[in-house]
Design an enzyme around this catalytic site. Structure first.
Site, mmCIF file in Angstrom:
data_model
loop_
_atom_site.group_PDB
_atom_site.id
_atom_site.type_symbol
_atom_site.label_atom_id
_atom_site.label_comp_id
_atom_site.label_asym_id
_atom_site.label_seq_id
_atom_site.Cartn_x
_atom_site.Cartn_y
_atom_site.Cartn_z
ATOM 1 N N ASP A 32 32.010 35.181 4.912
ATOM 2 C CA ASP A 32 30.839 35.819 5.503
ATOM 3 C C ASP A 32 29.700 34.818 5.507
ATOM 4 O O ASP A 32 29.808 33.716 4.959
ATOM 5 C CB ASP A 32 30.461 37.110 4.778
ATOM 6 C CG ASP A 32 29.992 38.191 5.758
ATOM 7 O OD1 ASP A 32 29.210 37.851 6.669
ATOM 8 O OD2 ASP A 32 30.419 39.347 5.617
ATOM 9 N N ASP A 52 28.782 29.942 8.082
ATOM 10 C CA ASP A 52 28.234 30.459 9.322
ATOM 11 C C ASP A 52 29.368 30.651 10.317
ATOM 12 O O ASP A 52 30.267 29.807 10.432
ATOM 13 C CB ASP A 52 27.203 29.478 9.881
ATOM 14 C CG ASP A 52 26.455 30.062 11.069
ATOM 15 O OD1 ASP A 52 27.067 30.147 12.162
ATOM 16 O OD2 ASP A 52 25.280 30.427 10.919
ATOM 17 N N LEU A 53 29.334 31.752 11.045
ATOM 18 C CA LEU A 53 30.414 32.075 11.973
ATOM 19 C C LEU A 53 30.604 30.982 13.019
ATOM 20 O O LEU A 53 31.700 30.809 13.548
ATOM 21 C CB LEU A 53 30.106 33.415 12.655
ATOM 22 C CG LEU A 53 31.273 34.225 13.218
ATOM 23 C CD1 LEU A 53 32.279 34.558 12.137
ATOM 24 C CD2 LEU A 53 30.753 35.513 13.858
ATOM 25 N N SER A 76 28.160 44.718 15.580
ATOM 26 C CA SER A 76 29.055 45.826 15.940
ATOM 27 C C SER A 76 28.378 46.844 16.839
ATOM 28 O O SER A 76 28.884 47.951 17.028
ATOM 29 C CB SER A 76 29.564 46.520 14.671
ATOM 30 O OG SER A 76 28.478 47.005 13.896
ATOM 31 N N SER A 112 37.155 45.805 21.180
ATOM 32 C CA SER A 112 36.584 47.146 21.121
ATOM 33 C C SER A 112 36.937 47.914 22.381
ATOM 34 O O SER A 112 37.152 47.322 23.454
ATOM 35 C CB SER A 112 35.058 47.052 20.994
ATOM 36 O OG SER A 112 34.439 48.309 21.217
ATOM 37 N N HIS A 114 34.874 49.259 23.995
ATOM 38 C CA HIS A 114 33.761 49.002 24.912
ATOM 39 C C HIS A 114 34.002 47.790 25.807
ATOM 40 O O HIS A 114 33.241 47.578 26.746
ATOM 41 C CB HIS A 114 32.460 48.900 24.134
ATOM 42 C CG HIS A 114 32.132 50.175 23.430
ATOM 43 N ND1 HIS A 114 31.784 51.325 24.114
ATOM 44 C CD2 HIS A 114 32.170 50.503 22.114
ATOM 45 C CE1 HIS A 114 31.589 52.301 23.237
ATOM 46 N NE2 HIS A 114 31.813 51.829 22.029
ATOM 47 N N TYR A 139 27.410 44.107 24.439
ATOM 48 C CA TYR A 139 28.403 44.142 23.362
ATOM 49 C C TYR A 139 29.817 44.202 23.939
ATOM 50 O O TYR A 139 30.714 43.464 23.506
ATOM 51 C CB TYR A 139 28.136 45.356 22.469
ATOM 52 C CG TYR A 139 29.227 45.638 21.461
ATOM 53 C CD1 TYR A 139 29.390 44.832 20.348
ATOM 54 C CD2 TYR A 139 30.102 46.708 21.632
ATOM 55 C CE1 TYR A 139 30.395 45.075 19.425
ATOM 56 C CE2 TYR A 139 31.101 46.970 20.717
ATOM 57 C CZ TYR A 139 31.248 46.151 19.613
ATOM 58 O OH TYR A 139 32.249 46.389 18.711
ATOM 59 N N LYS A 143 33.188 41.497 23.796
ATOM 60 C CA LYS A 143 34.566 41.797 23.413
ATOM 61 C C LYS A 143 35.551 41.430 24.524
ATOM 62 O O LYS A 143 36.687 41.027 24.253
ATOM 63 C CB LYS A 143 34.684 43.266 23.022
ATOM 64 C CG LYS A 143 33.867 43.623 21.779
ATOM 65 C CD LYS A 143 34.224 42.736 20.594
ATOM 66 C CE LYS A 143 33.502 43.121 19.338
ATOM 67 N NZ LYS A 143 33.906 42.285 18.171
ATOM 68 N N ARG A 177 34.822 64.245 19.229
ATOM 69 C CA ARG A 177 35.306 63.165 20.096
ATOM 70 C C ARG A 177 36.248 62.219 19.367
ATOM 71 O O ARG A 177 37.190 61.689 19.955
ATOM 72 C CB ARG A 177 34.118 62.376 20.662
ATOM 73 C CG ARG A 177 33.345 63.127 21.736
ATOM 74 C CD ARG A 177 32.286 62.235 22.349
ATOM 75 N NE ARG A 177 31.490 62.946 23.335
ATOM 76 C CZ ARG A 177 30.503 62.405 24.028
ATOM 77 N NH1 ARG A 177 30.203 61.137 23.841
ATOM 78 N NH2 ARG A 177 29.830 63.116 24.906
#
Length: 274
Positions: A32, A52-53, A76, A112, A114, A139, A143, A177
Site C-alpha cells: 500500500d 507508491d502505486l 473505488s 468493475s 462500471h 471511474y 476500469k 439491488r
C-alpha cells in the site's frame, strides 16, 4: 503454498481476503501507499511493503518471487480526471509492468461493473457472454483501461491475466439491488485461487459476482478459468428487502449511469431529482 502480492492491502477487499488466503496456506505481500498502515500484519505469513502505486521499481522489488499479483489498489469511486488518470490508470500500468519485471506470470486485476455501466441489464451478452466496455463515469473509463492493459500484457508478454468486473462486494447484501450483484468474501477468495491455479492462458474478463438466484450476468466466463462461486444472496433476502423498495436498474451501472450523476465528483456530487 504460494506467495500472493496484494496492492491496496489496507482496503476492504484485501482485508476480507487476507484471513481466507492465509487459511488456504498462502503467504502474502501486502502493498500500500507510503504512510498507509496495513493493520494486524501476521509476521509469520505476511510482509507489509510501502510503495507508491506508480513506482514500478519499488513494486517490482515487492513482487519478486510472487506467484500471483492481485491488483486492488485504486480509487473505488468517481474522482476528478487527473486523480483517476494518475492512480487508477497510470497505477495499473505500473503494476502490470512491475509484475512483468518481477517475472510474475499471473495477474488478477480488479475491474468493475462500471466498465460496462451503460450496457442494458437485459442485453443478450449480459445473460450469455460478456459485453464490451461501455463505461458510465471516469471511474468506469479507468476500469475499461485496466482491462485493456490486461489484454496488452497477456498478449505481448504471455501472462495469464484475469480482469474481474466486480459488482457489489460486501459482507452481505446491503439492499434489494445487491441481491442480484453481491460478491461475498468467500467467493472473492475463490476467484483469487482460481486465478492462481487456472490452466487457462491469455486474458479473461469475468464477472466478480456470487451465484445469486437473482443474478443477471453470466457465470460462464468465470467458470472457464475455474471460478465457481458458491454463495447466494438469497440467503439474506429478507434482511435486504426490509431496507426498502428498490426498482431494478435498467442499466448495469445503476445510479452511476444516471444523467444526474456528476462526472468527476465523488459519489456523483449532489444529485437532483432523486
Amino acid at each position: 503454498m504460494a506467495l500472493i502480492a496484494l496492492t491496496g492491502a489496507s482496503g476492504r477487499i484485501a482485508t476480507a481476503l487476507r484471513p481466507r488466503l492465509r487459511a488456504a496456506g498462502h503467504r502474502l505481500v501486502l502493498c500500500d501507499a507510503p504512510g498507509v498502515a496495513v493493520p494486524d500484519v501476521d509476521p509469520a505469513t505476511e510482509r507489509a511493503v510501502e510503495s507508491d502505486l506508480r513506482d514500478v521499481d519499488a513494486q517490482a522489488e515487492a513482487f519478486a518471487g510472487a506467484d500471483l499479483v492481485v491488483h486492488l489498489g485504486a480509487f473505488s469511486d468517481e474522482r476528478p480526471w487527473p486523480e483517476i488518470l494518475a492512480v487508477n490508470i497510470d497505477g495499473t500500468r505500473a503494476v502490470c509492468e512491475a509484475a512483468r519485471l518481477a517475472g510474475v506470470g499471473r495477474l488478477l486485476l480488479a475491474s468493475s461493473v462500471h466498465a460496462a455501466g451503460y450496457v442494458p441489464v437485459d442485453a443478450p451478452l449480459v445473460r450469455d457472454g460478456m459485453p464490451l466496455p461501455a463505461p458510465d463515469t471516469y471511474y468506469g473509463v479507468s476500469k475499461a483501461a485496466l482491462e485493456a492493459l490486461g489484454g496488452l500484457y497477456a498478449g505481448r508478454f504471455a501472462m495469464t491475466v484475469v480482469s474481474a468486473r466486480i459488482m457489489t462486494f460486501d459482507d452481505r447484501p446491503g439492499g434489494p439491488r445487491s441481491l442480484q450483484s453481491w460478491l461475498s468474501g468467500d467467493d472473492m477468495a475463490r476467484l483469487v485461487l482460481a486465478t492462481l491455479t487456472t490452466r487457462a492462458t491469455g486474458h479473461h474478463v469475468v464477472w466478480g459476482v456470487s451465484r445469486n438466484t437473482r443474478r443477471v450476468v453470466d457465470l460462464a466466463p468465470g467458470l472457464a478459468i475455474g471460478f465457481d462461486p458458491q454463495d447466494d444472496a438469497e440467503a439474506h433476502a429478507s434482511d435486504a428487502e426490509r431496507r426498502g423498495p428498490s426498482r431494478p436498474p435498467g442499466l448495469l451501472g445503476g445510479g452511476f449511469a444516471d444523467a444526474a450523476y456528476v462526472l468527476g465528483e465523488p459519489h456523483g456530487g449532489t444529485r437532483t431529482g432523486s
